[in-house]
Enzyme design. Structure first.
Site, mmCIF file in Angstrom:
data_model
loop_
_atom_site.group_PDB
_atom_site.id
_atom_site.type_symbol
_atom_site.label_atom_id
_atom_site.label_comp_id
_atom_site.label_asym_id
_atom_site.label_seq_id
_atom_site.Cartn_x
_atom_site.Cartn_y
_atom_site.Cartn_z
ATOM 1 N N PHE A 60 0.812 -1.224 0.000
ATOM 2 C CA PHE A 60 0.000 0.000 0.000
ATOM 3 C C PHE A 60 0.837 1.263 0.000
ATOM 4 O O PHE A 60 0.361 2.322 -0.385
ATOM 5 C CB PHE A 60 -0.952 0.009 1.213
ATOM 6 C CG PHE A 60 -0.286 0.430 2.508
ATOM 7 C CD1 PHE A 60 -0.090 1.772 2.803
ATOM 8 C CD2 PHE A 60 0.148 -0.513 3.434
ATOM 9 C CE1 PHE A 60 0.530 2.160 3.983
ATOM 10 C CE2 PHE A 60 0.780 -0.132 4.608
ATOM 11 C CZ PHE A 60 0.972 1.210 4.870
ATOM 12 N N SER A 106 5.215 -6.942 3.350
ATOM 13 C CA SER A 106 5.757 -7.231 4.680
ATOM 14 C C SER A 106 6.513 -8.565 4.671
ATOM 15 O O SER A 106 6.275 -9.425 3.813
ATOM 16 C CB SER A 106 4.608 -7.273 5.686
ATOM 17 O OG SER A 106 3.689 -8.278 5.291
ATOM 18 N N LYS A 135 -0.991 -6.876 -9.392
ATOM 19 C CA LYS A 135 -1.985 -7.031 -8.313
ATOM 20 C C LYS A 135 -1.605 -6.000 -7.252
ATOM 21 O O LYS A 135 -0.752 -6.238 -6.409
ATOM 22 C CB LYS A 135 -1.919 -8.462 -7.749
ATOM 23 C CG LYS A 135 -3.190 -8.964 -7.085
ATOM 24 C CD LYS A 135 -3.725 -8.100 -5.962
ATOM 25 C CE LYS A 135 -2.992 -8.331 -4.644
ATOM 26 N NZ LYS A 135 -3.401 -7.320 -3.604
ATOM 27 N N GLU A 174 8.535 -3.987 13.214
ATOM 28 C CA GLU A 174 8.534 -2.912 12.223
ATOM 29 C C GLU A 174 7.281 -2.086 12.498
ATOM 30 O O GLU A 174 6.174 -2.498 12.165
ATOM 31 C CB GLU A 174 8.468 -3.489 10.807
ATOM 32 C CG GLU A 174 8.424 -2.404 9.767
ATOM 33 C CD GLU A 174 8.176 -2.889 8.351
ATOM 34 O OE1 GLU A 174 7.491 -3.900 8.167
ATOM 35 O OE2 GLU A 174 8.672 -2.235 7.427
ATOM 36 N N CYS A 207 9.402 1.863 3.485
ATOM 37 C CA CYS A 207 10.262 0.738 3.864
ATOM 38 C C CYS A 207 11.690 1.205 4.105
ATOM 39 O O CYS A 207 12.489 0.479 4.655
ATOM 40 C CB CYS A 207 10.243 -0.322 2.781
ATOM 41 S SG CYS A 207 10.935 0.286 1.252
ATOM 42 N N GLU A 252 -4.942 -3.641 -2.081
ATOM 43 C CA GLU A 252 -6.381 -3.376 -2.081
ATOM 44 C C GLU A 252 -6.714 -2.097 -1.304
ATOM 45 O O GLU A 252 -7.843 -1.625 -1.338
ATOM 46 C CB GLU A 252 -7.153 -4.580 -1.515
ATOM 47 C CG GLU A 252 -6.833 -4.956 -0.077
ATOM 48 C CD GLU A 252 -5.615 -5.867 0.067
ATOM 49 O OE1 GLU A 252 -4.603 -5.657 -0.640
ATOM 50 O OE2 GLU A 252 -5.677 -6.778 0.919
HETATM 51 P P1 NAD Z 1 1.425 -6.607 2.970
HETATM 52 O O1 NAD Z 1 2.454 -7.661 3.055
HETATM 53 O O2 NAD Z 1 0.295 -6.631 3.928
HETATM 54 O O3 NAD Z 1 0.743 -6.618 1.498
HETATM 55 C C1 NAD Z 1 1.509 -6.649 0.331
HETATM 56 C C2 NAD Z 1 0.723 -7.335 -0.759
HETATM 57 O O4 NAD Z 1 0.470 -8.678 -0.358
HETATM 58 C C3 NAD Z 1 -0.615 -6.685 -1.035
HETATM 59 O O5 NAD Z 1 -0.825 -6.647 -2.428
HETATM 60 C C4 NAD Z 1 -1.610 -7.594 -0.332
HETATM 61 O O6 NAD Z 1 -2.854 -7.646 -0.989
HETATM 62 C C5 NAD Z 1 -0.931 -8.948 -0.392
HETATM 63 N N1 NAD Z 1 -1.252 -9.793 0.767
HETATM 64 C C6 NAD Z 1 -1.550 -9.371 2.030
HETATM 65 N N2 NAD Z 1 -1.775 -10.434 2.826
HETATM 66 C C7 NAD Z 1 -1.604 -11.529 2.073
HETATM 67 C C8 NAD Z 1 -1.680 -12.935 2.347
HETATM 68 N N3 NAD Z 1 -1.981 -13.398 3.560
HETATM 69 N N4 NAD Z 1 -1.441 -13.794 1.341
HETATM 70 C C9 NAD Z 1 -1.123 -13.341 0.119
HETATM 71 N N5 NAD Z 1 -1.041 -12.024 -0.193
HETATM 72 C C10 NAD Z 1 -1.263 -11.130 0.771
HETATM 73 O O7 NAD Z 1 2.194 -5.196 3.010
HETATM 74 P P2 NAD Z 1 1.567 -3.754 3.100
HETATM 75 O O8 NAD Z 1 1.024 -3.564 4.477
HETATM 76 O O9 NAD Z 1 0.690 -3.481 1.944
HETATM 77 O O10 NAD Z 1 2.885 -2.866 2.902
HETATM 78 C C11 NAD Z 1 3.729 -2.500 3.958
HETATM 79 C C12 NAD Z 1 4.887 -3.460 4.071
HETATM 80 O O11 NAD Z 1 5.609 -3.494 2.845
HETATM 81 C C13 NAD Z 1 5.898 -3.031 5.122
HETATM 82 O O12 NAD Z 1 6.320 -4.175 5.814
HETATM 83 C C14 NAD Z 1 7.033 -2.443 4.307
HETATM 84 O O13 NAD Z 1 8.301 -2.477 4.917
HETATM 85 C C15 NAD Z 1 7.001 -3.312 3.110
HETATM 86 N N6 NAD Z 1 7.656 -2.671 1.976
HETATM 87 C C16 NAD Z 1 8.876 -3.113 1.615
HETATM 88 C C17 NAD Z 1 9.540 -2.511 0.573
HETATM 89 C C18 NAD Z 1 10.885 -2.984 0.153
HETATM 90 O O14 NAD Z 1 11.333 -2.543 -0.885
HETATM 91 N N7 NAD Z 1 11.554 -3.859 0.881
HETATM 92 C C19 NAD Z 1 8.942 -1.453 -0.121
HETATM 93 C C20 NAD Z 1 7.679 -1.027 0.271
HETATM 94 C C21 NAD Z 1 7.037 -1.656 1.325
#
Ligand code: NAD
Length: 503
Positions: free
Chosen positions: A157, A234, A181, A388, A289, A184
């Site tokens: 997000f 994450s 994808k 985090e 991040c 959401e």
């Molecule tokens: P998230 O892991 O909750 O979601 C990421 C994606 O995974 C979304 O598209 C979501 O729909 C999908 N998803 C969520 N739960 C899922 C599940 N159980 N099974 C399969 N798919 C699932 O992350 P977020 O809250 O959207 O974003 C924040 C996180 O992203 C933070 O931890 C941040 O550090 C990380 N991030 C990392 C980087 C990097 O480059 N390392 C960059 C940006 C964000």
């Protein structure tokens, strides 16, 4: 209708085969304006049938797209660059409306994404292979880079435009068809991207968007016609996605969460370090991040540094991202805001000192706000250090020596970004040599590499062996083929059943 809903909801669907497609699954999720707390939209989650349809459209398109000459692709990417640039404010406004980040920050996000598009305008140079003439007598050997076919990207997000650009721009420039994808929580920027790519002249089906949640992610991970998947999100989900995708035989890269330290040595320019800590800790409400989450104050830097940070906090203007005077917007959802705020209870309960409590300074209008917050005397056992937090809560850990600071950083399970503030070049050079983190800043708090280097962390911040965008991104979205070639030479041709020799 709930009391929080005041306007007609925007319905957000998919983008398949060059067209907007209304979702038919009956499953959907709410989209909010985080600055008001109101639900503004409803995003439709993809069904298995819609996912199959998008993959089929991408597969059909990839067969012709890979035949487009490099000069045609280059021309197209110059047009894409131009259009995204022209519409950068439209994209940024969508980001502010659904993510909450302030408009100037949203424009900065689009700009950093544009840099990746600019980089792939040089795709002809990037896809050059190698050639060895006369590897054996009359035999030449060369390598070519070919696209993988259909590839997908699953994004978080916090960067609804830039992180997708890190993926689709190199993937498509390399000759692949792409399925996005998005998160959401803020899905609209992906649809405007689809429109812009179509307007630029990208053939239908080369770029597709499937909205959704775990159901869509799992279907993409198992789909036999998808060759590779990039994920950013994450750490627990990154690990799951990486393991599931590799088990299904796909090439995977999965970037995870972070806990970025900023080490401040006693010889540092403390005012500069305090400015950097405030900018990098609270920019985008800490939902980056590469945000600084922990300031590691070494030796007697601690008191002066904490005072300097504290002095700057009341000046940070928190408010609606569309208000030009706002410097920090709300968090993305109410649940996330409440989780972040919970560290302001658990920190002091576990022994930290609460220097600034953002609950007291947050605008009180129903938006998902939390003001800038500072915890001092944090230790590695505390939840505020271990988790985090991903919000505007900065922790200060005090350590007596440089060696202790280095050990703390290296023992942390994450390894995304780190910064060192010092005036000592020798120490900085040693730090860059010793630290187990993928991206290092020397007096630079957010060391996101420029587009012609690659972005990626170490340890639990990345699963897979290739970083994202830059040269490693081109590697990820292509595979090489080595060709050994001999042309008939009547003077040397003969039957020889021996194993081919190179000398
Ligand atoms: P998230 O892991 O909750 O979601 C990421 C994606 O995974 C979304 O598209 C979501 O729909 C999908 N998803 C969520 N739960 C899922 C599940 N159980 N099974 C399969 N798919 C699932 O992350 P977020 O809250 O959207 O974003 C924040 C996180 O992203 C933070 O931890 C941040 O550090 C990380 N991030 C990392 C980087 C990097 O480059 N390392 C960059 C940006 C964000």
């Amino acid at each position: 209708m709930s009391a929080a809903v005041t306007t007609e909801l925007k319905v957000i669907g998919h983008w398949i085969g060059g067209e907007p497609v209304a979702g038919q699954s009956g499953r959907s999720g709410p989209v909010y304006n985080p600055a008001t707390g109101e639900q503004t939209g409803e995003v439709q989650f993809a069904s298995i049938e819609e996912i199959d349809r998008a993959v089929a459209a991408a597969k059909a398109a990839s067969a012709t797209w890979r035949t487009f000459s490099l000069s045609k692709r280059t021309e197209l990417f110059f047009r894409i660059y131009q259009l995204v640039h022209e519409h950068r404010e439209d994209l940024a406004r969508l980001l502010t409306a659904e993510h909450g980040k302030v408009l100037s920050d949203a424009l900065g996000e689009v700009q950093r994404g544009l840099e990746v598009i600019e980089y792939v305008c040089g795709i002809a140079e990037l896809l050059k292979g190698e050639y060895s003439e006369q590897a054996s007598t009359g035999i030449d050997v060369y390598s070519i880079r070919q696209p993988l076919g259909v590839v997908a990207g699953i994004t978080p997000f916090n960067f609804p435009a830039m992180v997708p650009m890190w993926m689709w721009a190199p993937a498509i420039a390399c000759g692949n068809a792409f399925i996005l994808k998005p998160s959401e929580k803020d899905p609209s920027a992906s649809l405007l991207t689809g429109e812009l790519l179509k307007e630029a002249g990208l053939p239908d089906g080369v770029f597709n968007v499937l909205q959704g949640d775990k159901v869509a992610v799992d279907a993409l991970l198992q789909h036999p016609d998808i060759a590779a998947i990039s994920f950013v999100g994450s750490t627990p989900i990154a690990r799951y996605v990486y393991e599931t995708g590799t088990k299904a035989g796909k090439r995977m890269q999965a970037l995870g969460g972070a806990k970025n330290h900023m080490v401040v040595l006693p010889d540092a320019d403390i005012a500069m370090a305090a400015d950097a800590a405030v900018s990098a800790g609270y920019g985008s409400a800490g939902e980056r991040c590469m945000a600084v989450s922990v300031v590691v104050a070494v030796g007697d830097a601690g008191d002066e540094l904490v005072d300097a940070i504290k002095e700057r906090l009341p000046k940070v203007k928190v408010g609606d991202g569309l208000d030009p005077s706002s410097e920090m917007g709300p968090l993305v959802t109410r649940e996330h805001r409440d989780k972040v705020a919970s560290y302001l209870d658990s920190g002091p309960a576990q022994g930290a000192t609460l220097v600034a409590d953002g609950r007291d300074t947050a605008p009180d209008n129903g938006g998902f706000f939390l003001g800038v917050s500072l915890l001092d005397d944090v230790t590695p056992e505390m939840d505020a250090y271990r988790d985090e937090i991903f919000g505007p809560v900065l922790s200060v850990v005090r350590v007596p020596t440089y060696d202790e600071a280095l050990r703390l950083v290296n023992e942390n399970p994450y390894g995304n970004g780190v910064a060192l503030f010092t005036r000592d070049g020798g120490v900085a050079r040693q730090f860059q040599f010793d630290v187990n983190v993928g991206m290092v800043g020397i007096n630079v708090p957010i060391p996101v590499p420029v587009a012609y280097y690659s972005f990626g962390g170490w340890k639990s911040s990345l699963f897979g062996d290739r970083h994202i965008y830059g040269p490693e991104g081109i590697d990820f979205y292509t595979r090489t083929k080595a060709v050994t070639s001999r042309w008939p030479d009547p003077a040397t041709s003969k039957v020889d059943l021996g194993f081919p020799q190179t000398r």
